[in-house]
Design a protein around this motif. Structure first.
Motif, PDB file in Angstrom:
ATOM      1  N   SER A   1       0.745  -1.033   0.038  1.00  0.00           N
ATOM      2  CA  SER A   1       0.279  -0.144   0.024  1.00  0.00           C
ATOM      3  C   SER A   1       0.987   1.198   0.065  1.00  0.00           C
ATOM      4  N   ALA A   2       1.717   1.288   0.903  1.00  0.00           N
ATOM      5  CA  ALA A   2       2.772   2.435   0.704  1.00  0.00           C
ATOM      6  C   ALA A   2       3.402   2.515  -0.699  1.00  0.00           C
ATOM      7  N   VAL A   3       3.754   1.437  -1.155  1.00  0.00           N
ATOM      8  CA  VAL A   3       4.296   1.547  -2.771  1.00  0.00           C
ATOM      9  C   VAL A   3       3.355   2.163  -3.401  1.00  0.00           C
ATOM     10  N   MET A   4       2.013   1.988  -3.550  1.00  0.00           N
ATOM     11  CA  MET A   4       0.938   2.414  -4.317  1.00  0.00           C
ATOM     12  C   MET A   4       0.856   3.984  -3.966  1.00  0.00           C
TER      13      MET A   4
ATOM     14  N   PRO B   1      -4.638  -0.196  -6.774  1.00  0.00           N
ATOM     15  CA  PRO B   1      -5.146  -1.821  -6.864  1.00  0.00           C
ATOM     16  C   PRO B   1      -4.806  -2.842  -5.927  1.00  0.00           C
ATOM     17  N   ILE B   2      -5.423  -2.471  -4.770  1.00  0.00           N
ATOM     18  CA  ILE B   2      -5.369  -3.515  -3.608  1.00  0.00           C
ATOM     19  C   ILE B   2      -5.966  -4.799  -3.875  1.00  0.00           C
ATOM     20  N   ASP B   3      -6.788  -4.965  -5.049  1.00  0.00           N
ATOM     21  CA  ASP B   3      -7.294  -6.084  -5.253  1.00  0.00           C
ATOM     22  C   ASP B   3      -6.182  -7.202  -5.931  1.00  0.00           C
ATOM     23  N   LYS B   4      -5.113  -6.682  -6.016  1.00  0.00           N
ATOM     24  CA  LYS B   4      -3.976  -7.422  -6.557  1.00  0.00           C
ATOM     25  C   LYS B   4      -3.549  -8.198  -5.294  1.00  0.00           C
ATOM     26  N   LEU B   5      -3.786  -7.690  -4.124  1.00  0.00           N
ATOM     27  CA  LEU B   5      -3.004  -8.375  -3.001  1.00  0.00           C
ATOM     28  C   LEU B   5      -3.677  -9.259  -2.460  1.00  0.00           C
TER      29      LEU B   5
ATOM     30  N   LEU C   1       6.822  -4.510  -8.361  1.00  0.00           N
ATOM     31  CA  LEU C   1       6.970  -3.556  -9.670  1.00  0.00           C
ATOM     32  C   LEU C   1       5.663  -3.415 -10.402  1.00  0.00           C
ATOM     33  N   GLU C   2       4.634  -4.343 -10.254  1.00  0.00           N
ATOM     34  CA  GLU C   2       3.227  -4.294 -10.884  1.00  0.00           C
ATOM     35  C   GLU C   2       2.668  -3.078 -10.301  1.00  0.00           C
ATOM     36  N   VAL C   3       2.711  -2.802  -9.026  1.00  0.00           N
ATOM     37  CA  VAL C   3       1.868  -1.924  -8.404  1.00  0.00           C
ATOM     38  C   VAL C   3       2.648  -0.745  -8.210  1.00  0.00           C
TER      39      VAL C   3
END
Length: 368
Positions: free
Chosen positions: A201-204, A335-339, A228-230
């Motif tokens: 979440s911090a990365v996002m 995009p937290i749905d990716k986690l 890397l994706e987020v």
């Protein structure tokens, strides 16, 4: 009413049982839980690593659901409202009144004792009082929460609500470290230690903020790939890198502007400080138990004029902050749905095992 809940009777135990749930009091709401996130803080409480924990207790503090009943004094929510549940606060101390409920004077007892702000409990089992973690206890089919700690969610279809579980804790913690405490300027560099739900979440948030160098540090290759994706621009596998601090200083040409520590490993807190350039800021949010580190005060902190700060719940006022995060999610920018990985409630023990092993970044329990 009779409900199903995961009860921890003593340290390390977790079993699904039928318990009794009292009706909501004047300032509270009854919420039918649709989904609940599994967090490392729950695991720390269940395993007895948090000194204020009492047993028996129902854990879970990242619930989303539907309001079914509201107390007489509640005028912000009504039956049918969709809500994300978040951390409790008293609402009366100076910090709460100043808009900083994350620093509430009664934080420890409200988070960990199992009691609500009036000192009582809402769950019982065979006549014995049972605590509700974070005055929530969302590892259950229904939960009672104070209305100030239930945030109304609008514009999100019911089949997408389940992704919002960690808005109440993990996501607001990770994003809040960046948005609320670091407040990075566009073009700056930020390092994230630990790529779990909070770190991702911090990365996002760093990507949303316009940081041009976002370094993710972890030891799990699959997590680094997802980072890397987020939004991460560079990754460092700490298990394969001899000197993580030196590598960060090399990548950032002398040190990062900001660093956030979410791994829960004490040594990473020191690395977060040491990897900074002058005037840099390091923020620590993770639960490490009674750990200590030795800081070189003069050359590591004072001389370079760095900031080394702790932060709870992302420095968030949830009623204001969570709706902003929901808008980022709806826009596809968070995009937290990716986690997430979903589990039936009955498989709660496996969800914890997968969280611990790294198989799942953010396990989410689904209720019928």
């Amino acid at each position: 009413m009779k409900i199903t809940a995961a009860v921890t009777r003593s340290k390390g135990e977790l079993s699904i049982e039928q318990v009794d749930l009292a009706p909501p009091k004047q300032s509270e709401v009854l919420v039918k839980i649709l989904a609940a996130g599994v967090c490392h803080t729950d695991a720390a409480g269940i395993q007895g690593f948090i000194p204020w924990i009492t047993y028996p207790q129902v854990f879970g503090h990242e619930g989303v659901g539907i309001v079914e009943e509201a107390g007489d004094a509640v005028d912000t929510l009504k039956p049918g409202d969709r809500v994300a549940l978040t951390f409790p606060s008293c609402g009366h101390c100076g910090f709460c009144l100043d808009g900083a409920p994350y620093a509430c004077d009664h934080l420890n007892e409200l988070f960990f004792s199992g009691a609500y702000k009036d000192g009582t409990r809402r769950i019982s089992l065979n006549g014995e009082a049972v605590g509700s973690f974070f005055a929530q206890g969302s590892f259950a089919a229904y939960a009672i929460v104070d209305a100030r700690n239930a945030v109304k969610v609008t514009g999100v279809p019911d089949d997408r609500l389940k992704y919002l579980c960690s808005m109440g804790c993990g996501v607001q913690t990770g994003t809040g470290m960046v948005f609320n405490r670091c407040k990075p300027e566009p073009g700056t560099s930020l390092v994230v230690f630990g790529c779990g739900g909070v770190g991702m979440s911090a990365v996002m948030a760093a990507a949303i903020s316009g940081c041009t160098e976002i370094i993710a540090v972890d030891i799990v290759p699959s997590r680094l790939k997802l980072a890397l994706e987020v939004g991460a621009t560079t990754t460092i596998n700490a298990a394969e890198t001899k000197d993580v601090v030196a590598k960060i200083q090399e990548i950032t040409n002398g040190g990062a502007h900001y660093a956030v520590e979410s791994s829960g490993i004490p040594g990473c807190s020191l690395q977060a400080l040491l990897c900074l350039r002058r005037l840099g800021t390091a923020v620590v949010c993770s639960v490490t138990g009674p750990a200590e580190i030795s800081i070189p005060i003069e050359m590591g902190l004072m001389n370079p004029s760095k900031k080394f700060v702790g932060l709870t719940e992302g420095g968030s006022n949830p009623q204001v902050f969570i709706p902003k995060l929901v808008e980022y999610f709806k826009a596809g920018r968070l995009p937290i749905d990716k986690l997430v990985k979903f589990y039936d409630f009955k498989d709660i023990n496996r969800a914890f095992e997968d969280s611990h092993s790294g198989v799942a970044i953010k396990p989410i329990l689904l209720f019928d």
